[in-house]
Design an enzyme around this catalytic site. Structure first.
Site, PDB file in Angstrom:
ATOM      1  N   ASP A   1       0.823  -1.212   0.000  1.00 49.73           N
ATOM      2  CA  ASP A   1       0.000   0.000   0.000  1.00 49.73           C
ATOM      3  C   ASP A   1       0.860   1.266   0.000  1.00 49.73           C
ATOM      4  O   ASP A   1       2.032   1.254   0.371  1.00 49.73           O
ATOM      5  CB  ASP A   1      -0.879   0.042   1.249  1.00 49.73           C
ATOM      6  CG  ASP A   1      -1.989  -0.982   1.250  1.00 49.73           C
ATOM      7  OD1 ASP A   1      -2.012  -1.849   0.358  1.00 49.73           O
ATOM      8  OD2 ASP A   1      -2.831  -0.931   2.169  1.00 49.73           O
TER       9      ASP A   1
ATOM     10  N   HIS B   1       3.893  -2.012   3.084  1.00 50.28           N
ATOM     11  CA  HIS B   1       3.846  -0.683   2.475  1.00 50.28           C
ATOM     12  C   HIS B   1       5.138  -0.422   1.723  1.00 50.28           C
ATOM     13  O   HIS B   1       6.225  -0.460   2.319  1.00 50.28           O
ATOM     14  CB  HIS B   1       3.612   0.390   3.547  1.00 50.28           C
ATOM     15  CG  HIS B   1       2.373   0.148   4.350  1.00 50.28           C
ATOM     16  ND1 HIS B   1       2.348  -0.687   5.446  1.00 50.28           N
ATOM     17  CD2 HIS B   1       1.098   0.591   4.187  1.00 50.28           C
ATOM     18  CE1 HIS B   1       1.117  -0.746   5.935  1.00 50.28           C
ATOM     19  NE2 HIS B   1       0.345   0.021   5.184  1.00 50.28           N
TER      20      HIS B   1
END
Length: 401
Positions: free
Chosen positions: A201, A355
């Protein structure tokens, strides 16, 4: 307060009761359910509650089931069976016993859309509050198990260099599972045992995302990138999106500004999604049909609206907590806690969350990939592949209007 992970050897009842006694004592000592340091979590710079109480999905320190259950970001978090495992969780029997004695907090009322939010302390950026409609965290409900027909011929490329012992190269050699969804219809696991959807992400970001792509290319791995529109709108961002798609990765939406969608109106949610669509289309010529809510946070009505647009909403069942720990040992601890769990090995295909803007993730990615493929003999793939969804369904050609 941090509880040890549940091991393969069952805890004695005395140990469970002792753990509960500590938690009950902590609750009894509280003069109010919301504490002096009310702001916490990823929405507030990663702040941890000073008194050890739970940081709720909404970034508030509290000692209620809503704060300590699904979406709990830090503190005395408790597990919800079927929802993401984390190393601080204690076992499900203890949770049920604790929950019976601590009913849902009904002091908050919701306005605007939805019946409550679900979230996790993941992602980056600050939650948006402009023009928001209030949303409160609802009582946690159980996971919905949905049996869905899945393709058995989806092509999945395993690691080519240093990639692991599995000879499996497609989902046809994996056993099908019932697909897990939460109460808002967000997918929480893969449709195949031993499938591992590796998802990232918040990017793309030059200097980190590109290093991860280099490793994927070397190993022949395909993953899913849930991109933030503002990150992808820059010249570097556009170049990285083009590379992701050209190298066979799955490009999906993580909204335009990383806003907490549970705090937004339908019109604001639409704006977040549509702006991100335009950014992605400008780079790859296609519009995503997959998305993930920042923080995993959404209301029931918000989820219904997003799904009405034709989006598949993706949650996770393994949170690396890379953003929180910024530490390779801690990240590996989260992986080990989940992937050595009997429940995972027997019933769950993994959707892991990390991430690509975090330096720790880029720096330790080969170690994690080896743990997934070599140590645990799992097959890494995109989210679409892990759900058995044909690639023709991952995108649409026209922008939504």
């Amino acid at each position: 307060m941090k509880f040890p992970a549940t091991t393969n050897t069952a805890r004695s009842r005395a140990a469970v009761l002792a753990t509960l006694a500590v938690l009950v004592a902590l609750l009894a000592a509280a003069t109010t359910s919301v504490h002096a340091e009310t702001s916490c979590g990823r929405q507030n710079g990663g702040t941890v509650c000073a008194d050890g109480s739970c940081c709720s999905a909404k970034g508030v320190c509290a000692q209620t089931w809503e704060a300590c259950g699904k979406g709990c970001q830090s503190g005395a978090c408790l597990p919800v069976p079927g929802f993401p495992f984390q190393s601080q969780y204690i076992d499900g029997d203890a949770v049920a016993e604790w929950k019976r004695g601590h009913p849902a907090d009904t002091s908050s009322s919701s306005s605007g859309s939805g019946s409550g939010s679900t979230a996790s302390g993941s992602g980056s950026g600050s939650a948006s509050s402009s023009g928001s409609s209030a949303a409160t965290t609802s009582a946690v409900s159980t996971t919905t198990t949905t049996t869905t027909a899945v393709s058995t011929s989806t092509a999945v490329t395993t690691t080519a260099t240093g990639g692991g012992s599995s000879a499996c190269t497609s989902t046809s050699c994996l056993s099908a599972l019932a697909i897990q969804k939460d109460e808002h219809g967000q997918y929480m696991g893969c449709a195949y045992q031993r499938a591992h959807a590796y998802t990232l992400d918040d990017g793309p970001e030059l200097g980190k995302t590109d290093k991860i792509l280099d490793v994927f290319l070397k190993r022949g791995i395909k993953a899913t990138f849930y991109i933030v529109g503002q990150m992808g709108a820059t010249a570097n961002g556009q170049a990285l999106l083009k590379r992701q798609y050209a190298e066979g990765h799955h490009v999906a939406s993580h909204t335009n500004t990383h806003a907490d969608l549970a705090t937004l109106t339908t019109a604001q949610i639409r704006d977040e999604l549509f702006k991100t669509e335009a950014v992605i289309k400008s780079a790859i010529g296609l519009v995503p049909n997959y998305m993930r809510c920042p923080y995993g946070s959404i209301t029931a009505s918000g989820a219904a609206y997003i799904q009405s647009l034709g989006y598949k909403m993706i949650y996770w069942n393994l949170d690396s907590l890379d953003w929180q720990s910024q530490n390779a040992t801690a990240v590996m601890g989260e992986y080990k806690a989940v992937m050595t769990s009997p429940a995972v090995s027997s019933t769950a295909g993994i959707i892991s969350l990390q991430h690509d803007i975090q330096a720790v993730t880029a720096g330790m990615i080969e170690q994690v990939l080896d743990f997934i493929t070599v140590t645990n003999n799992q097959v890494i793939m995109t989210t679409g592949d892990c759900l058995g969804d044909p690639k023709t369904n991952w995108y649409r050609s026209a922008l939504r209007t």
